[in-house]
Scaffold this motif. Structure first.
Motif, PDB file in Angstrom:
ATOM      1  N   UNK A 121       0.855  -1.179   0.000  1.00  0.00           N
ATOM      2  CA  UNK A 121       0.000   0.000   0.000  1.00  0.00           C
ATOM      3  C   UNK A 121       0.900   1.240   0.000  1.00  0.00           C
ATOM      4  N   UNK A 122       0.918   2.000  -1.091  1.00  0.00           N
ATOM      5  CA  UNK A 122       1.905   3.083  -1.230  1.00  0.00           C
ATOM      6  C   UNK A 122       1.765   4.202  -0.206  1.00  0.00           C
ATOM      7  N   UNK A 123       0.606   4.358   0.403  1.00  0.00           N
ATOM      8  CA  UNK A 123       0.422   5.467   1.345  1.00  0.00           C
ATOM      9  C   UNK A 123       0.902   5.140   2.752  1.00  0.00           C
ATOM     10  N   UNK A 124       1.314   3.894   2.992  1.00  0.00           N
ATOM     11  CA  UNK A 124       1.655   3.465   4.342  1.00  0.00           C
ATOM     12  C   UNK A 124       3.161   3.374   4.567  1.00  0.00           C
ATOM     13  N   UNK A 125       3.586   3.823   5.743  1.00  0.00           N
ATOM     14  CA  UNK A 125       4.920   3.529   6.251  1.00  0.00           C
ATOM     15  C   UNK A 125       4.806   2.285   7.119  1.00  0.00           C
ATOM     16  N   UNK A 126       5.570   1.242   6.796  1.00  0.00           N
ATOM     17  CA  UNK A 126       5.401  -0.048   7.473  1.00  0.00           C
ATOM     18  C   UNK A 126       6.684  -0.441   8.195  1.00  0.00           C
ATOM     19  N   UNK A 127       6.505  -0.834   9.461  1.00  0.00           N
ATOM     20  CA  UNK A 127       7.615  -1.339  10.271  1.00  0.00           C
ATOM     21  C   UNK A 127       7.227  -2.715  10.804  1.00  0.00           C
ATOM     22  N   UNK A 128       8.192  -3.605  10.816  1.00  0.00           N
ATOM     23  CA  UNK A 128       7.998  -4.944  11.371  1.00  0.00           C
ATOM     24  C   UNK A 128       8.784  -5.032  12.667  1.00  0.00           C
ATOM     25  N   UNK A 129       8.088  -5.270  13.777  1.00  0.00           N
ATOM     26  CA  UNK A 129       8.724  -5.334  15.088  1.00  0.00           C
ATOM     27  C   UNK A 129       9.008  -6.781  15.468  1.00  0.00           C
ATOM     28  N   UNK A 130      10.255  -7.071  15.809  1.00  0.00           N
ATOM     29  CA  UNK A 130      10.687  -8.431  16.151  1.00  0.00           C
ATOM     30  C   UNK A 130      11.364  -8.389  17.519  1.00  0.00           C
ATOM     31  N   UNK A 131      10.753  -8.994  18.522  1.00  0.00           N
ATOM     32  CA  UNK A 131      11.401  -9.127  19.824  1.00  0.00           C
ATOM     33  C   UNK A 131      12.339 -10.326  19.754  1.00  0.00           C
ATOM     34  N   UNK A 132      13.622 -10.086  19.995  1.00  0.00           N
ATOM     35  CA  UNK A 132      14.637 -11.129  19.805  1.00  0.00           C
ATOM     36  C   UNK A 132      14.841 -11.885  21.112  1.00  0.00           C
ATOM     37  N   UNK A 133      14.657 -13.200  21.051  1.00  0.00           N
ATOM     38  CA  UNK A 133      14.750 -14.054  22.234  1.00  0.00           C
ATOM     39  C   UNK A 133      15.539 -15.316  21.905  1.00  0.00           C
ATOM     40  N   UNK A 134      16.479 -15.647  22.734  1.00  0.00           N
ATOM     41  CA  UNK A 134      17.207 -16.905  22.603  1.00  0.00           C
ATOM     42  C   UNK A 134      16.474 -17.969  23.423  1.00  0.00           C
ATOM     43  N   UNK A 135      16.233 -19.151  22.863  1.00  0.00           N
ATOM     44  CA  UNK A 135      16.697 -19.670  21.576  1.00  0.00           C
ATOM     45  C   UNK A 135      15.650 -19.574  20.464  1.00  0.00           C
ATOM     46  N   UNK A 136      14.563 -18.846  20.677  1.00  0.00           N
ATOM     47  CA  UNK A 136      13.430 -18.914  19.755  1.00  0.00           C
ATOM     48  C   UNK A 136      13.728 -18.351  18.372  1.00  0.00           C
ATOM     49  N   UNK A 137      14.392 -17.203  18.303  1.00  0.00           N
ATOM     50  CA  UNK A 137      14.522 -16.567  16.983  1.00  0.00           C
ATOM     51  C   UNK A 137      15.840 -15.840  16.767  1.00  0.00           C
ATOM     52  N   UNK A 138      16.777 -15.932  17.709  1.00  0.00           N
ATOM     53  CA  UNK A 138      17.982 -15.106  17.600  1.00  0.00           C
ATOM     54  C   UNK A 138      18.905 -15.533  16.461  1.00  0.00           C
ATOM     55  N   UNK A 139      18.727 -16.761  15.947  1.00  0.00           N
ATOM     56  CA  UNK A 139      19.555 -17.222  14.832  1.00  0.00           C
ATOM     57  C   UNK A 139      18.925 -16.922  13.471  1.00  0.00           C
ATOM     58  N   UNK A 140      17.726 -16.342  13.478  1.00  0.00           N
ATOM     59  CA  UNK A 140      17.006 -16.128  12.218  1.00  0.00           C
ATOM     60  C   UNK A 140      16.990 -14.663  11.800  1.00  0.00           C
ATOM     61  N   UNK A 141      17.803 -13.816  12.430  1.00  0.00           N
ATOM     62  CA  UNK A 141      17.781 -12.394  12.091  1.00  0.00           C
ATOM     63  C   UNK A 141      18.088 -12.134  10.617  1.00  0.00           C
ATOM     64  N   UNK A 142      19.054 -12.836   9.999  1.00  0.00           N
ATOM     65  CA  UNK A 142      19.301 -12.605   8.571  1.00  0.00           C
ATOM     66  C   UNK A 142      18.070 -12.853   7.693  1.00  0.00           C
ATOM     67  N   UNK A 143      17.210 -13.792   8.102  1.00  0.00           N
ATOM     68  CA  UNK A 143      15.994 -14.057   7.326  1.00  0.00           C
ATOM     69  C   UNK A 143      15.056 -12.857   7.368  1.00  0.00           C
TER      70      UNK A 143
END
Length: 300
Positions: A121-143
């Motif tokens: 949607x061109x009118x929107x500024x979009x941010x994706x918020x990711x809370x980083x937690x080990x071991x759940x997602x800290x190895x997937x930051x490059x993705x």
């Protein structure tokens, strides 16, 4: 999501007119931006009406959401004038998503679809918020960073913060410096992006990518000195700091007949008494030992 979330009874929540009245009072005092958060703000059927009232006051209005209801309600929000969406998504893996959110894995696809609808949607500024937690997602930051390659999306990595019910422990905490090191190891040196003194994130870009990545280092490198934010919870409690336990009920004084000037004076007094940093807790361990609300009852 806490195991047993403490939902607020509807009569205790701000009504539509109470919410609009508070927005008007804050706007009269110089506030220029409004973020509608939660819990989950899209649970409120009157959200477009509240957003429209704020836009009519010349406020820049944005929304923080878990994305589950976003695709269905996005057209009404756009008509109301919402200009920014912050979508919270802590995992690109359906199984991990289900573990963290306590929702069925198939909901994950609905959230990804909502993210696609927002970024296209061109009118929107979009941010994706990711809370980083080990071991759940800290190895997937490059993705997550890869999402910024072909879209003007801002992916923001947030340090894990202690709140009631979120089972915070230091072993799960991943500092900003470690996140940055992981990403640069994968993508090479990043280009710094200029920020405003009141920004909560440090921004970078992978050279050649359309979007940006940000780091919100609330615990390891707090930005309290530049903080110009104030929160009002869904039940009308004023919180001058996300981490502070002290609250003032603006709902109660309005229902007791306070004038707009009396409400504003209450806000001024609360701000005058605000701690300089981290709600007076000192550090993440002091926050963890406190008795604050759960994040779902404060808002992102």
């Amino acid at each position: 999501m806490p195991e047993h979330p403490d939902f607020t009874p509807s009569p205790n929540l701000l009504t539509t007119q109470e919410a609009i009245r508070l927005i008007t009072i804050f706007q009269s005092a110089g506030v220029t931006k409004l973020r509608l958060t939660g819990g989950e703000p899209l649970m409120r059927q009157d959200l477009p009406e509240i957003a429209q009232a704020a836009v009519d006051l010349n406020l820049a209005v944005s929304l923080t959401t878990n994305g589950v209801l976003l695709s269905r309600r996005l057209p009404a929000l756009l008509r109301a004038g919402v200009s920014g969406i912050n979508l919270s998504l802590d995992s690109l893996c359906p199984h991990t998503f289900s573990l963290l959110t306590r929702r069925p894995p198939q909901v994950h696809e609905r959230v990804l679809s909502a993210l696609h609808d927002a970024v296209t949607e061109p009118s929107l500024s979009v941010k994706l918020n990711v809370v980083v937690m080990s071991p759940h997602n800290h190895l997937t930051l490059p993705d997550f960073v890869r999402l910024t390659e072909s879209h003007p999306l801002s992916v923001r990595f947030i340090e894990y913060m202690p709140f009631a019910g979120n089972r915070w422990k230091h072993a799960s905490f991943v500092p900003y410096s470690e996140m940055l090191r992981s990403i640069t190891h994968h993508y090479g040196p990043l280009s710094a992006v200029a920020t405003h003194p009141n920004d909560t994130a440090k921004y970078f870009r992978v050279p050649g990518f359309q979007g940006t990545i940000g780091f919100i280092s609330s615990m390891s490198a707090p930005f309290c000195a530049g903080c110009n934010r104030i929160r009002v919870t869904a039940d009308g409690a004023l919180k001058t700091c996300l981490f502070g336990e002290h609250e003032v009920s603006l709902r109660d004084i309005m229902r007791q007949g306070a004038s707009d000037e009396q409400v504003l004076e209450t806000i001024r007094r609360a701000l005058h008494d605000k701690h300089f940093a981290l709600g007076g807790k000192g550090d993440m361990f002091g926050i963890a030992a406190g008795d604050n609300r759960s994040m779902v009852r404060i808002g992102g």
